[in-house]
Motif scaffolding. Structure first.
Motif, PDB file in Angstrom:
ATOM      1  N   MET A   1      53.695  18.877  27.556  1.00  0.00           N
ATOM      2  CA  MET A   1      53.653  18.455  28.971  1.00  0.00           C
ATOM      3  C   MET A   1      53.342  19.666  29.862  1.00  0.00           C
ATOM      4  N   SER A   2      52.178  19.634  30.477  1.00  0.00           N
ATOM      5  CA  SER A   2      51.806  20.745  31.365  1.00  0.00           C
ATOM      6  C   SER A   2      52.506  20.596  32.707  1.00  0.00           C
ATOM      7  N   ASN A   3      52.618  21.716  33.420  1.00  0.00           N
ATOM      8  CA  ASN A   3      53.036  21.659  34.813  1.00  0.00           C
ATOM      9  C   ASN A   3      51.942  22.302  35.642  1.00  0.00           C
ATOM     10  N   LEU A   4      50.903  21.539  35.852  1.00  0.00           N
ATOM     11  CA  LEU A   4      49.746  22.109  36.526  1.00  0.00           C
ATOM     12  C   LEU A   4      49.940  22.119  38.040  1.00  0.00           C
ATOM     13  N   LYS A   5      49.413  23.167  38.647  1.00  0.00           N
ATOM     14  CA  LYS A   5      49.615  23.428  40.066  1.00  0.00           C
ATOM     15  C   LYS A   5      48.365  23.062  40.859  1.00  0.00           C
ATOM     16  N   VAL A   6      48.575  22.465  42.003  1.00  0.00           N
ATOM     17  CA  VAL A   6      47.459  22.146  42.909  1.00  0.00           C
ATOM     18  C   VAL A   6      47.775  22.734  44.279  1.00  0.00           C
ATOM     19  N   GLU A   7      46.962  23.703  44.693  1.00  0.00           N
ATOM     20  CA  GLU A   7      47.185  24.338  45.986  1.00  0.00           C
ATOM     21  C   GLU A   7      45.960  24.162  46.872  1.00  0.00           C
ATOM     22  N   VAL A   8      46.201  23.912  48.141  1.00  0.00           N
ATOM     23  CA  VAL A   8      45.095  23.889  49.104  1.00  0.00           C
ATOM     24  C   VAL A   8      45.146  25.179  49.906  1.00  0.00           C
ATOM     25  N   CYS A   9      44.056  25.918  49.864  1.00  0.00           N
ATOM     26  CA  CYS A   9      43.923  27.135  50.670  1.00  0.00           C
ATOM     27  C   CYS A   9      43.121  26.736  51.906  1.00  0.00           C
ATOM     28  N   LEU A  10      43.750  26.795  53.070  1.00  0.00           N
ATOM     29  CA  LEU A  10      43.189  26.118  54.250  1.00  0.00           C
ATOM     30  C   LEU A  10      42.052  26.861  54.936  1.00  0.00           C
ATOM     31  N   THR A  11      41.937  28.143  54.691  1.00  0.00           N
ATOM     32  CA  THR A  11      40.758  28.887  55.169  1.00  0.00           C
ATOM     33  C   THR A  11      40.509  30.056  54.209  1.00  0.00           C
ATOM     34  N   PRO A  12      39.265  30.557  54.153  1.00  0.00           N
ATOM     35  CA  PRO A  12      38.944  31.656  53.232  1.00  0.00           C
ATOM     36  C   PRO A  12      39.828  32.892  53.420  1.00  0.00           C
ATOM     37  N   LEU A  13      40.225  33.180  54.655  1.00  0.00           N
ATOM     38  CA  LEU A  13      41.045  34.375  54.917  1.00  0.00           C
ATOM     39  C   LEU A  13      42.372  34.335  54.155  1.00  0.00           C
ATOM     40  N   LEU A  14      42.859  33.146  53.858  1.00  0.00           N
ATOM     41  CA  LEU A  14      44.136  33.015  53.145  1.00  0.00           C
ATOM     42  C   LEU A  14      43.979  33.095  51.628  1.00  0.00           C
ATOM     43  N   TYR A  15      42.734  33.119  51.157  1.00  0.00           N
ATOM     44  CA  TYR A  15      42.513  33.051  49.705  1.00  0.00           C
ATOM     45  C   TYR A  15      43.227  34.176  48.952  1.00  0.00           C
ATOM     46  N   VAL A  16      43.342  35.317  49.598  1.00  0.00           N
ATOM     47  CA  VAL A  16      44.027  36.463  48.989  1.00  0.00           C
ATOM     48  C   VAL A  16      45.447  36.094  48.523  1.00  0.00           C
ATOM     49  N   ASN A  17      46.063  35.123  49.171  1.00  0.00           N
ATOM     50  CA  ASN A  17      47.414  34.686  48.778  1.00  0.00           C
ATOM     51  C   ASN A  17      47.431  33.731  47.596  1.00  0.00           C
ATOM     52  N   TYR A  18      46.284  33.194  47.242  1.00  0.00           N
ATOM     53  CA  TYR A  18      46.215  32.158  46.206  1.00  0.00           C
ATOM     54  C   TYR A  18      45.512  32.647  44.942  1.00  0.00           C
ATOM     55  N   ARG A  19      44.654  33.655  45.124  1.00  0.00           N
ATOM     56  CA  ARG A  19      43.833  34.192  44.050  1.00  0.00           C
ATOM     57  C   ARG A  19      44.636  34.409  42.757  1.00  0.00           C
ATOM     58  N   ASN A  20      44.113  33.948  41.645  1.00  0.00           N
ATOM     59  CA  ASN A  20      44.697  34.292  40.348  1.00  0.00           C
ATOM     60  C   ASN A  20      43.618  34.159  39.277  1.00  0.00           C
ATOM     61  N   ASP A  21      43.947  34.518  38.061  1.00  0.00           N
ATOM     62  CA  ASP A  21      42.899  34.606  37.029  1.00  0.00           C
ATOM     63  C   ASP A  21      42.680  33.306  36.266  1.00  0.00           C
ATOM     64  N   ASN A  22      43.457  32.290  36.550  1.00  0.00           N
ATOM     65  CA  ASN A  22      43.413  31.105  35.693  1.00  0.00           C
ATOM     66  C   ASN A  22      42.997  29.804  36.358  1.00  0.00           C
ATOM     67  N   SER A  23      42.993  29.806  37.674  1.00  0.00           N
ATOM     68  CA  SER A  23      42.750  28.540  38.371  1.00  0.00           C
ATOM     69  C   SER A  23      41.256  28.254  38.518  1.00  0.00           C
ATOM     70  N   ILE A  24      40.954  26.962  38.526  1.00  0.00           N
ATOM     71  CA  ILE A  24      39.623  26.528  38.932  1.00  0.00           C
ATOM     72  C   ILE A  24      39.618  26.424  40.457  1.00  0.00           C
ATOM     73  N   VAL A  25      38.619  27.037  41.080  1.00  0.00           N
ATOM     74  CA  VAL A  25      38.513  26.984  42.535  1.00  0.00           C
ATOM     75  C   VAL A  25      37.429  25.979  42.927  1.00  0.00           C
ATOM     76  N   VAL A  26      37.800  25.050  43.785  1.00  0.00           N
ATOM     77  CA  VAL A  26      36.840  24.082  44.336  1.00  0.00           C
ATOM     78  C   VAL A  26      36.513  24.521  45.763  1.00  0.00           C
ATOM     79  N   VAL A  27      35.260  24.856  46.006  1.00  0.00           N
ATOM     80  CA  VAL A  27      34.864  25.255  47.364  1.00  0.00           C
ATOM     81  C   VAL A  27      34.444  24.010  48.151  1.00  0.00           C
ATOM     82  N   ILE A  28      34.982  23.919  49.369  1.00  0.00           N
ATOM     83  CA  ILE A  28      34.828  22.716  50.194  1.00  0.00           C
ATOM     84  C   ILE A  28      34.298  23.085  51.584  1.00  0.00           C
TER      85      ILE A  28
END
Lengths: 238, 238
Positions: A1-28
């Protein structure tokens, strides 16, 4: 059973707080860069090169590339296309390489280009995109391009649509507050997103440019099953 | 007829995009810094000195001040208070100067300290705060402290409550997308904010610390009519 995380980064300037090596990033960037990109792939573009600066875009133009460019909602002078999805419909881009720079969307791609995987999302490829994310089974960052690093409604609305769909898959269990908020917005708006966006500041901005048809198209679901993905600095069909 | 602007800045990191010389900034950290500050003024504190770093807080402690300090939801060792509103109820702070450092709230104050006016908002002083903003008739920036520069639900919910109230005053006409989104969240949540926050990541974090009573208090309306305002680096009652 995975515990997968879903985060919304509300603007590019905040991406520094979300960046990691494993997530798939969806650009919107719903209005209109990522909708235009998905449209271009649906119409057979071979690859797209997103560039952050106008200078790079004009440099590619001088080299003979087809180049789309937009700043503040308007097409950059001397380039082949703006960022209207309608500019990318037709045989004129089939099999071609197209370069693109926009006010917000290509800046967001620049921010996250080193992520594990970077894919392009729009209402027009929503179902295909969600299926892909479920198949991959990785943490997800939904990166909203916003408007000049401010929050915008249409990108978070789309992020909410993705959250709403992923929440049906029990492996996705960790939803950031931003994800919950985006999902609430989508649930309020989903029956008539066009009406919901009636008052948004961005839509007012675009209304001045007479882009009603672009907006309606950008809010239409599942026109394409192609997912553009970033490979070596270029977007290609997955 | 004014065209007053209401913008919600969703985390301190984004404040750079909103900063200007004319707006009143409302600092919001519902769980729990700004609720605690409003409580302290209701119980007669003379002034509060917000400091961003732990070092400054301990320096004040050595000098004999009463000092509150919190990091990651827990009280800092050796200080007099954490950031529970309950720590600031009673005669022990009446007429005193209290120094405060917290994970998010005092960082947000640090960001906007040079603004035209900086005031402190919480559900516990909501009506008084909105009345003040209407009387002033200036543009408003609602600065959410968030959680370590990520969006959180409770601060945007409060921002939405303020937007909802200001929207009744016809001079406030320019609502940023962030303001519209916050207002939608408030409208969804207002009948039972506690239930609404049930799933929020921050509440889960606080639940581990057994802070149910703090959360309930922080979501209660209009316990105070005092508005703390920043003057020369110190918070005083308006």
């Amino acid at each position: 059973m995975s515990n997968l995380k879903v985060e919304v980064c509300l603007t590019p300037l905040l991406y520094v707080n979300y960046r990691n090596d494993n997530s798939i990033v969806v650009v919107i960037d719903i209005l209109r860069a990522t909708t235009a990109i998905c449209t271009a792939f649906e119409y057979g573009v071979k690859e797209m090169i997103p560039v952050a600066s106008e200078e790079e875009a004009y440099e590619y133009k001088r080299k003979g590339f087809l180049v789309g460019g937009e700043r503040n909602g308007e097409q950059l002078e001397g380039l082949d296309f703006g960022n209207s999805p309608y500019h990318y419909m037709g045989d004129h881009i089939k099999g071609k390489t197209v370069v693109l720079t926009t006010t917000n969307g290509t800046q967001a791609i620049e921010q996250c280009k080193d992520a594990y995987k970077v894919i392009i999302g729009a209402f027009t490829n929503l179902t295909a995109l969600c299926d892909f994310l479920k198949n991959e089974g990785k943490d997800v960052i939904l990166l909203c391009s916003g408007w000049k690093n401010k929050f915008n409604l249409e990108d978070s609305l789309f992020a909410g649509a993705v959250v709403d769909e992923l929440a049906n898959d029990e492996r996705f269990t960790e939803f950031a507050d931003s994800s919950l908020a985006a999902r609430y917005l989508f649930q309020v708006a989903k029956d008539d997103a066009y009406k919901f966006l009636r008052n948004s500041s961005h839509r007012k901005r675009l209304a001045k440019l007479n882009l009603k048809e672009d907006i309606k198209y950008s809010l239409s679901f599942d026109k394409s099953s192609i997912i553009p993905i970033l490979k070596d600095g270029k977007l290609v069909a997955l």
